[in-house]
Enzyme design. Structure first.
Site, PDB file in Angstrom:
ATOM      1  N   SER A   1       2.842   1.499   9.135  1.00  0.00           N
ATOM      2  CA  SER A   1       2.188   0.332   9.719  1.00  0.00           C
ATOM      3  C   SER A   1       2.641  -0.933   9.019  1.00  0.00           C
ATOM      4  O   SER A   1       2.750  -0.967   7.798  1.00  0.00           O
ATOM      5  CB  SER A   1       0.677   0.490   9.544  1.00  0.00           C
ATOM      6  OG  SER A   1       0.020  -0.452  10.309  1.00  0.00           O
TER       7      SER A   1
ATOM      8  N   TYR B   1     -10.746   8.428  15.193  1.00  0.00           N
ATOM      9  CA  TYR B   1     -11.695   8.292  14.086  1.00  0.00           C
ATOM     10  C   TYR B   1     -12.929   9.195  14.182  1.00  0.00           C
ATOM     11  O   TYR B   1     -13.182  10.003  13.301  1.00  0.00           O
ATOM     12  CB  TYR B   1     -12.161   6.830  13.965  1.00  0.00           C
ATOM     13  CG  TYR B   1     -11.022   5.907  13.618  1.00  0.00           C
ATOM     14  CD1 TYR B   1     -10.393   5.978  12.390  1.00  0.00           C
ATOM     15  CD2 TYR B   1     -10.543   4.991  14.542  1.00  0.00           C
ATOM     16  CE1 TYR B   1      -9.327   5.155  12.071  1.00  0.00           C
ATOM     17  CE2 TYR B   1      -9.471   4.160  14.232  1.00  0.00           C
ATOM     18  CZ  TYR B   1      -8.870   4.251  12.999  1.00  0.00           C
ATOM     19  OH  TYR B   1      -7.812   3.452  12.693  1.00  0.00           O
TER      20      TYR B   1
ATOM     21  N   HIS C   1     -12.396   2.138   9.041  1.00  0.00           N
ATOM     22  CA  HIS C   1     -11.358   1.676   9.963  1.00  0.00           C
ATOM     23  C   HIS C   1     -11.746   1.713  11.440  1.00  0.00           C
ATOM     24  O   HIS C   1     -11.084   1.103  12.278  1.00  0.00           O
ATOM     25  CB  HIS C   1     -10.120   2.564   9.733  1.00  0.00           C
ATOM     26  CG  HIS C   1      -8.819   1.916  10.040  1.00  0.00           C
ATOM     27  ND1 HIS C   1      -8.692   0.850  10.889  1.00  0.00           N
ATOM     28  CD2 HIS C   1      -7.559   2.195   9.610  1.00  0.00           C
ATOM     29  CE1 HIS C   1      -7.417   0.502  10.965  1.00  0.00           C
ATOM     30  NE2 HIS C   1      -6.713   1.298  10.202  1.00  0.00           N
TER      31      HIS C   1
ATOM     32  N   PRO D   1      -8.444   2.227   4.890  1.00  0.00           N
ATOM     33  CA  PRO D   1      -7.398   1.493   4.175  1.00  0.00           C
ATOM     34  C   PRO D   1      -8.017   0.491   3.205  1.00  0.00           C
ATOM     35  O   PRO D   1      -9.220   0.207   3.278  1.00  0.00           O
ATOM     36  CB  PRO D   1      -6.662   0.765   5.298  1.00  0.00           C
ATOM     37  CG  PRO D   1      -7.695   0.547   6.351  1.00  0.00           C
ATOM     38  CD  PRO D   1      -8.692   1.668   6.235  1.00  0.00           C
TER      39      PRO D   1
HETATM   40  N1  COA Z   1      16.624 -12.158  15.537  1.00  0.00           N
HETATM   41  C1  COA Z   1      15.985 -13.030  14.726  1.00  0.00           C
HETATM   42  N2  COA Z   1      14.638 -13.013  14.506  1.00  0.00           N
HETATM   43  C2  COA Z   1      13.929 -12.050  15.113  1.00  0.00           C
HETATM   44  C3  COA Z   1      14.533 -11.090  15.953  1.00  0.00           C
HETATM   45  C4  COA Z   1      15.943 -11.176  16.164  1.00  0.00           C
HETATM   46  N3  COA Z   1      16.586 -10.324  16.954  1.00  0.00           N
HETATM   47  N4  COA Z   1      13.587 -10.271  16.430  1.00  0.00           N
HETATM   48  C5  COA Z   1      12.419 -10.692  15.894  1.00  0.00           C
HETATM   49  N5  COA Z   1      12.631 -11.773  15.108  1.00  0.00           N
HETATM   50  C6  COA Z   1      11.631 -12.567  14.381  1.00  0.00           C
HETATM   51  C7  COA Z   1      10.404 -12.823  15.234  1.00  0.00           C
HETATM   52  O1  COA Z   1      10.583 -13.961  16.040  1.00  0.00           O
HETATM   53  C8  COA Z   1       9.339 -13.006  14.199  1.00  0.00           C
HETATM   54  O2  COA Z   1       9.428 -14.301  13.680  1.00  0.00           O
HETATM   55  P1  COA Z   1       8.187 -14.986  12.884  1.00  0.00           P
HETATM   56  O3  COA Z   1       8.186 -14.360  11.506  1.00  0.00           O
HETATM   57  O4  COA Z   1       8.570 -16.404  12.837  1.00  0.00           O
HETATM   58  O5  COA Z   1       6.964 -14.698  13.668  1.00  0.00           O
HETATM   59  C9  COA Z   1       9.751 -12.041  13.100  1.00  0.00           C
HETATM   60  O6  COA Z   1      11.143 -11.817  13.285  1.00  0.00           O
HETATM   61  C10 COA Z   1       9.025 -10.723  13.142  1.00  0.00           C
HETATM   62  O7  COA Z   1       9.279 -10.042  14.356  1.00  0.00           O
HETATM   63  P2  COA Z   1       9.458  -8.458  14.389  1.00  0.00           P
HETATM   64  O8  COA Z   1       9.936  -7.988  13.082  1.00  0.00           O
HETATM   65  O9  COA Z   1      10.256  -8.086  15.575  1.00  0.00           O
HETATM   66  O10 COA Z   1       8.025  -7.868  14.478  1.00  0.00           O
HETATM   67  P3  COA Z   1       6.700  -8.348  15.146  1.00  0.00           P
HETATM   68  O11 COA Z   1       6.121  -9.445  14.344  1.00  0.00           O
HETATM   69  O12 COA Z   1       6.883  -8.563  16.587  1.00  0.00           O
HETATM   70  O13 COA Z   1       5.821  -7.056  14.880  1.00  0.00           O
HETATM   71  C11 COA Z   1       4.759  -5.032  15.458  1.00  0.00           C
HETATM   72  C12 COA Z   1       6.036  -5.844  15.561  1.00  0.00           C
HETATM   73  C13 COA Z   1       4.909  -3.736  16.183  1.00  0.00           C
HETATM   74  C14 COA Z   1       4.467  -4.751  13.975  1.00  0.00           C
HETATM   75  C15 COA Z   1       3.604  -5.883  16.071  1.00  0.00           C
HETATM   76  O14 COA Z   1       3.842  -6.101  17.434  1.00  0.00           O
HETATM   77  C16 COA Z   1       2.275  -5.221  15.975  1.00  0.00           C
HETATM   78  O15 COA Z   1       1.864  -4.505  16.874  1.00  0.00           O
HETATM   79  N6  COA Z   1       1.548  -5.454  14.867  1.00  0.00           N
HETATM   80  C17 COA Z   1       0.272  -4.841  14.649  1.00  0.00           C
HETATM   81  C18 COA Z   1       0.426  -3.702  13.695  1.00  0.00           C
HETATM   82  C19 COA Z   1      -0.911  -3.214  13.257  1.00  0.00           C
HETATM   83  O16 COA Z   1      -1.800  -3.031  14.044  1.00  0.00           O
HETATM   84  N7  COA Z   1      -1.059  -3.021  11.937  1.00  0.00           N
HETATM   85  C20 COA Z   1      -2.290  -2.655  11.358  1.00  0.00           C
HETATM   86  C21 COA Z   1      -2.676  -1.271  11.672  1.00  0.00           C
HETATM   87  S1  COA Z   1      -4.180  -0.893  10.883  1.00  0.00           S
END
Ligand code: COA
Length: 689
Positions: A545, A90, A329, A103
């Site tokens: 993202s 940034y 941001h 954003p």
């Molecule tokens: N089978 C069935 N369900 C599964 C699965 C599988 N193999 N793998 C994951 N899931 C489920 C999870 O348990 C979770 O369930 P929930 O909705 O009940 O919580 C859901 O699916 C989502 O999981 P997943 O899609 O794997 O993603 P995540 O939530 O772990 O997210 C990232 C991954 C990378 C997005 C997250 O770790 C992250 O870092 N987020 C921040 C992003 C960010 O900073 N954004 C803003 C930037 S400004």
């Protein structure tokens, strides 16, 4: 009041309770770097890079020296990458904040029947902000815990405490993120309201009493009246904050020559947040249009001057119901913004405004208009900033798409990570559009660690590339069973990378740390970081993202390179909202076309899963039937003879089997060497499938 899903916790999620961000192993990072880049480079580029990396990582070489310095640093600071990352991501970035960096969250379209309705909405929102601020001041926000991958870990809460107390000060070479600590500066007790490009100080504490919603409405009505007074109107100074950062730093120093301007700047820099009361922006308010208006305000002719981009939180309340929040941001990530915004919206839904009658009658001092002394030089600077913003308005190509065919419910049923699946669909969509894989950024939260921000999940994995090639080659070259295996391999690779990233083991922050340590040690620019591959690795043509919400709203942002896409997604159980942005000035990109390819990709992956599931089910059924028949046969044979016929096992093998093939790494890598490389093709030259 609703509003927190979780109970306030006895612990504040303070630094001490969280582990420090680890420094990854040097060899692991260098190996991963080569693996991430191989299929994105020509053979010649890759061979050169491989040599450079080998030299860098050689025993007793420069890499080991830098690694030991980085490890030393990690022992002495709370988070070894925090400052490096903040500057790189940034504060060193000289691009204008709107679209390029800030954003926006777009709220559900509001249906304001009369002008007073938008003011009621704003008053309601402000009283939510004040309530939220009380939680921040009392440090009783409930601690966040990770969901999804590696769920359950507690997360760092620091970013929340910057929401209403920080300010991004422009600098000639680098900006500064100023944090207001109550011990140093008085706590802000005012909000700045922007209306018709004028700025007003709305004190929220008067005579030691916090204004209630009714009082706030009274004050907002006064502001609207004052802003309407044409004789008092001052130039749209806010436009200066939409300029490039170096330009704004220069304009600010010109402004600072006048004490009136210094006082006004001081009031803005110390406010809690901005509330921008926007004029209506025209008849058609699609999601796409609203996203645009949030990101740049529509330029000078609309609400482009009704902003102050340095302040982290700018709530927009449009007279036409177009509402949302735009953020600077550098202070926090989108997830923290969502948590705060959801609190406010849930507050508003949970306790509808009771301001049906007239506003407060109490005698409150009128809000103050901020004064500016504008020399001809400043007028010129404003005109120049307005022109640049206008160009940005024309340049932004955004497309918000609600994909309704399915959502993460379907993906979970496939026993796949929804995030990994969507990332693959983005890779497929991009490859369909442009015929090549590109360096891709996906933000991964590091809030499991002290002062944790984000690292990068490099979603353009070799496995993803193998999959998208199989999906886009001629119809019969890869069987569905093989495609399914490639899909599973790519999902596993993406999920594994995600886990690496969120546990602090990804490569981008580590390479940045090594680079910056070398810089601090005055080692000059090392081959490793001058190498073309390193530059390509940091050109994020696809910047993605996940920003999920539990309230109806969505996030959007711009691309990070001139020929790239910003792709933000919000997965819901039965649909996914995508917000895809690019620039019209690029011959290589088109958001609508990308969205079309992405949606097609999502449908194709679903069809593949369904087909393979159906095949599997049929196989299972046939297996079951055969088993049954065999059991019957066996019984019959047993009835006839205690001896088992010798050919029974042979019979079993005639049942069609599902091909289970482990992903052959070497063959994937061999394929990647023969890739088409070079510049992305302009869309017009791409034959779309
Ligand atoms: N089978 C069935 N369900 C599964 C699965 C599988 N193999 N793998 C994951 N899931 C489920 C999870 O348990 C979770 O369930 P929930 O909705 O009940 O919580 C859901 O699916 C989502 O999981 P997943 O899609 O794997 O993603 P995540 O939530 O772990 O997210 C990232 C991954 C990378 C997005 C997250 O770790 C992250 O870092 N987020 C921040 C992003 C960010 O900073 N954004 C803003 C930037 S400004």
């Amino acid at each position: 009041m609703p509003v927190f899903d979780r109970d306030a916790s006895e612990d504040s999620g303070g630094r001490d309770a969280l582990p420090k961000l680890p420094v990854p192993n040097l060899k692991d990072t260098l190996d991963r770097y080569l693996r991430c880049m191989k299929h994105l480079l020509t053979e010649e580029q890759f061979n050169k890079t491989q040599n450079i990396v080998t030299q860098f990582g050689a025993p007793g070489g420069v890499g080991e020296l830098l690694q030991s310095k980085l490890t030393e640093r990690s022992e002495n600071v709370a988070n070894w990458v925090y400052d490096y990352w903040l500057n790189d991501m940034y504060l060193n970035n000289r691009l204008a904040l709107p679209v390029n960096s800030s954003p926006a969250m777009v709220f559900p379209q509001q249906n304001f029947m009369a002008p007073i309705d938008s003011l009621r909405f704003a008053a309601h929102l402000i009283s939510g902000v004040l309530e939220y601020k009380t939680h921040l001041d009392d440090r009783d926000l409930p601690v966040d815990y990770a969901r999804g991958q590696l769920a359950g870990t507690r997360l760092c809460m620091e970013q929340y405490y910057r929401l209403f107390t920080s300010y991004r000060l422009p600098g000639p070479e680098r900006d500064t993120l100023v944090a207001q600590e109550s011990s140093v500066m008085p706590e802000p007790e005012h909000i700045i309201v922007a209306c018709k490009n004028q700025f007003f100080v709305l004190d929220v504490m008067i005579n030691f009493r916090q204004l209630n919603q009714r009082d706030l409405l009274t004050q907002l009505e006064k502001i609207v009246k004052m802003a309407d007074n044409k004789e008092e109107q001052l130039p749209p100074i806010g436009l200066l904050t939409s300029d490039g950062r170096t330009e704004w730093a220069e304009s600010r120093s010109v402004l600072m020559r006048e004490s009136t301007n210094r006082d006004s700047l001081d009031m803005i820099e110390r406010c809690l947040c901005l509330v921008c009361l926007d004029d209506a922006s025209g008849p058609e308010l699609s999601d796409t249009k609203r996203a645009m208006l949030m990101l740049h305000g529509g330029g000078l002719t609309k609400n482009g001057g009704n902003r102050w981009y340095d302040k982290p939180m700018q709530f927009i309340v449009g007279a036409d119901g177009c509402c949302g929040v735009v953020c600077e941001h550098s202070a926090f990530e989108g997830i923290v913004l969502v948590q705060c915004t959801e609190y406010l919206l849930k507050c508003m839904i949970g306790s509808p405004s009771k301001l049906v009658r007239a506003a407060s009658v109490s005698e409150l001092p009128a809000p103050r208009r901020l004064r500016w002394k504008c020399t001809p030089e400043i007028h010129k600077l404003i005109t120049s900033a307005a022109d640049k913003l206008q160009r940005m308005v024309k340049n932004l190509d955004i497309n918000v798409h609600k994909f309704h065919d399915y959502g993460k419910g379907f993906i979970k049923k496939q026993k796949m990570s929804p995030d990994a699946y969507i990332q693959l669909a983005l890779q497929l969509g991009f490859y369909r559009c442009h015929g090549r894989p590109v360096s891709t950024y996906e933000s991964a939260s590091l809030r499991r660690f002290q002062q944790g921000r984000v690292d990068n999940i490099r979603s353009a994995t070799p496995e993803a590339f193998a999959f998208v090639k199989a999906m886009t080659e001629g119809k019969n070259s890869t069987s569905d069973t093989e495609k399914m295996e490639l899909l599973k391999g790519a999902i596993t690779a993406q999920t594994n990378y995600t886990r690496l990233a969120i546990t602090g083991m990804a490569i981008d922050n580590h390479l940045l740390g090594l680079r910056e340590i070398a810089h601090e040690m005055k080692m000059g620019k090392l081959e490793m970081f001058k190498d073309e591959a390193y530059l390509i690795s940091n050109q994020f043509i696809l910047s993605t993202s996940q920003v999920p919400t539990t309230v109806e709203m969505f996030c959007c942002y711009g691309p990070v390179v001139p020929n790239g896409y910003g792709a933000c997604y919000n997965p819901q159980s039965d649909h996914i909202i995508f917000s895809v942005s690019s620039f019209h000035e690029s011959q290589q990109t088109c958001s609508a076309e990308f969205v079309k390819c992405l949606a097609q990709g999502l449908r194709d992956v679903r069809d593949l899963c369904n087909k393979c599931n159906a095949d599997c089910a049929a196989t299972e059924e046939r297996k079951g039937q055969t088993q049954k028949a065999h059991t019957q046969t066996e019984t019959k044979w047993e009835e006839k003879s205690p001896q088992r016929p010798s050919d029974l096992t042979k019979n079993k093998q005639t049942v069609p089997q599902v091909l289970v093939k482990t992903t052959d790494q070497s063959s994937v890598e061999a394929q990647t060497q023969t890739l088409p490389h070079g510049e992305a093709q302009p869309l017009s030259k791409i034959s779309k499938s």
